[in-house]
Design an enzyme around this catalytic site. Structure first.
Site, PDB file in Angstrom:
ATOM      1  N   GLY A  12     -17.478  35.385 -57.780  1.00 37.08           N
ATOM      2  CA  GLY A  12     -18.239  34.973 -56.601  1.00 37.08           C
ATOM      3  C   GLY A  12     -19.290  35.997 -56.212  1.00 37.08           C
ATOM      4  N   GLN A  13     -19.929  35.724 -55.070  1.00 37.88           N
ATOM      5  CA  GLN A  13     -21.050  36.553 -54.614  1.00 37.88           C
ATOM      6  C   GLN A  13     -20.610  38.001 -54.381  1.00 37.88           C
ATOM      7  OE1 GLN A  13     -22.449  35.721 -50.684  1.00 37.88           O
ATOM      8  NE2 GLN A  13     -24.472  36.577 -51.019  1.00 37.88           N
ATOM      9  N   ASP A  35     -10.772  34.929 -62.164  1.00 32.46           N
ATOM     10  CA  ASP A  35     -11.416  33.838 -61.428  1.00 32.46           C
ATOM     11  C   ASP A  35     -10.904  32.523 -62.006  1.00 32.46           C
ATOM     12  OD1 ASP A  35     -14.182  33.908 -59.518  1.00 32.46           O
ATOM     13  OD2 ASP A  35     -13.649  31.961 -60.388  1.00 32.46           O
ATOM     14  N   ASP A  53      -5.982  30.730 -61.233  1.00 33.30           N
ATOM     15  CA  ASP A  53      -6.071  29.804 -60.101  1.00 33.30           C
ATOM     16  C   ASP A  53      -5.035  30.283 -59.084  1.00 33.30           C
ATOM     17  OD1 ASP A  53      -5.774  27.728 -58.313  1.00 33.30           O
ATOM     18  OD2 ASP A  53      -5.470  26.162 -59.832  1.00 33.30           O
ATOM     19  N   TYR A 143     -13.046  26.317 -42.276  1.00 32.47           N
ATOM     20  CA  TYR A 143     -13.155  27.661 -42.863  1.00 32.47           C
ATOM     21  C   TYR A 143     -12.745  28.720 -41.824  1.00 32.47           C
ATOM     22  CZ  TYR A 143     -15.569  31.762 -44.847  1.00 32.47           C
ATOM     23  OH  TYR A 143     -15.896  33.001 -45.339  1.00 32.47           O
TER      24      TYR A 143
HETATM   25  N1  SER Z   1     -21.222  33.573 -45.279  1.00 33.52           N
HETATM   26  C1  SER Z   1     -20.109  32.754 -44.914  1.00 33.52           C
HETATM   27  C2  SER Z   1     -20.509  31.335 -44.805  1.00 33.52           C
HETATM   28  O1  SER Z   1     -21.641  31.074 -44.501  1.00 33.52           O
HETATM   29  C3  SER Z   1     -19.519  33.218 -43.615  1.00 33.52           C
HETATM   30  O2  SER Z   1     -18.421  34.015 -43.862  1.00 33.52           O
HETATM   31  O3  SER Z   1     -19.696  30.482 -44.973  1.00 33.52           O
END
Ligand code: SER
Length: 318
Positions: A12-13, A35, A53, A143
C-alpha cells in the site's frame, strides 16, 4: 540479535515507503513484506515477500511461525471511500484482520506492533479546528468506526495482555513513490500528477475543504519514531494525534500555480465531500510532541516543491 520486522499490507501507500526505510535500517533480509496481492514495486525484490490475507488465520500462523517477527507493522486496511462502498467487507477486513494479527502477535511473542489509526476517528460533532487529542469521537463512516474500535482494542490488548501497541492517527498522506487507493484525501496526491500531465485537474472535493495532511516522509518518520520510542514514553495506547500541514484544494492549487502558472482546477464534489466534511480541518498534536518528541518537517511550500520535483522526475524516467 537483529530484529525481524514483518510488514503486513506492504504494497500500500504507506507500506511501500516504510519497507524501503526499514530495509535501510535493519537490512533487507530482516524485513519481511507481505500483502494480499503480489508485489510489483522493485524494492520488494530486495527481501522476503509473502502473500498474506489477514482474514486467513492458517496462513498468518504459517508466516509468523516461519519468520518469528519481533516487530510487526499491521497496515492492511480498507480506506474511507472504498469502505463506504463495501461497509461489511470493510468491517471484516479492518476489525477481524486486526484481531487475527493482534492474536498472532500475542501467540508468537512479538515485542512491538504498530497499528495505524486515522483522523477518521473524529466525526461531525468533533471540534474541527485544532482538534484535541481527547475529544468527542462519533465517526459516521464505517472506516472511522473501525479505526475508533481498533484504537479501543489497541488500548485493551495493551492493558489486558501487555501487548506493546503503538499507534498514530494519520492525516491525509502525500507522497510521490506510491499512489493511495480509495481514500478521501487522495486528491492531494493525484493533483500533482495531473498538474504536470495536463495543467488541469478536476477535484472531487470543494475548493474550501480544509483537511489535515502530511508529507509521506514525515509520516514514515513518525511511524518509525513512535515504534522505536522507549516504552515509558508511550503513554497513550490508542492513536496519537499528529499534525503536518492543513490546507484546502484551493490553497494547494495556488501553491502549485507558483510553479505551473497555467494550472487550472475545476471542482466536482462527489460522495467523498460528505466524508471530508465530517473530519477535522486541523489537528492539535501537542501530546505526541510532549510524549515522544514528534515534530513535522514539511510545510505546504516545501511539500509542493518536493512533490513537483519528484513526480516530474518519475514521469520523465518512465
Ligand atoms: N487518508 C485516509 C482516507 O482518506 C484517511 O485516513 O481514507
Amino acid at each position: 540479535m537483529t530484529d525481524t520486522v514483518l510488514v503486513i499490507g506492504a504494497c500500500g501507500q504507506v507500506g511501500t515507503e516504510l519497507v524501503e526505510n526499514l530495509q535501510k535500517i535493519y537490512g533487507a533480509a530482516h524485513v519481511v513484506a507481505s500483502d494480499i496481492r503480489q508485489a510489483e514495486h522493485p524494492i520488494f525484490a530486495n527481501g522476503p515477500f509473502e502473500i498474506l490475507d489477514v482474514l486467513d488465520k492458517v496462513r498468518i500462523a504459517e508466516v509468523f511461525a516461519k519468520y518469528k517477527p519481533t516487530v510487526v507493522y499491521h497496515l492492511a486496511a480498507m480506506l474511507s471511500a472504498t469502505a463506504e462502498a463495501k461497509p461489511k467487507l470493510a468491517w471484516q477486513l479492518n476489525m477481524d484482520g486486526t484481531f487475527n494479527i493482534f492474536d498472532a502477535c500475542l501467540e508468537y511473542g512479538v515485542a512491538k506492533i504498530f497499528w495505524p489509526s486515522s483522523i477518521a476517528v473524529f466525526g461531525p460533532t468533533t471540534p474541527r479546528i485544532n482538534t484535541p487529542q481527547s475529544t468527542i469521537l462519533e465517526p459516521n463512516t464505517v472506516y472511522g468506526i473501525t479505526k475508533l474500535a481498533g484504537e479501543r482494542y489497541c488500548e485493551y490488548y495493551n492493558m489486558r495482555y501487555g501487548l506493546d501497541v503503538r499507534s498514530i492517527r494519520y492525516p491525509g498522506l502525500i507522497g510521490w513513490k506510491s499512489l493511495p487507493g480509495g481514500g478521501t484525501t487522495d486528491y492531494a496526491v493525484d493533483i500533482f500528477h495531473q498538474a504536470l500531465k495536463s495543467q488541469s485537474y478536476e477535484c472531487f472535493l470543494g475548493p474550501n475543504t480544509s483537511l489535515p495532511m502530511m508529507h509521506m516522509e514525515d509520516a514514515v518518520r513518525a511511524t518509525l519514531e513512535i515504534t522505536d520510542a522507549p516504552q515509558d514514553r508511550i503513554k497513550l495506547r490508542s492513536g496519537y494525534n499528529i499534525s503536518g500541514v492543513s490546507f484546502n484544494p484551493d490553497e494547494l492549487a495556488s501553491e502549485i500555480r507558483k510553479h505551473i502558472p497555467n494550472f487550472v482546477v475545476t471542482y466536482e464534489p462527489d460522495s467523498r465531500q460528505t466524508i471530508a466534511d465530517s473530519w477535522p480541518q486541523s489537528i492539535d498534536d501537542s501530546v505526541a510532541r510532549a510524549d515522544w518528541d514528534w515534530q513535522e518537517k514539511y510545510n505546504i511550500e516545501k511539500l509542493v516543491v518536493n512533490m513537483l520535483e519528484n513526480v516530474s522526475a518519475t514521469r520523465t524516467s518512465t
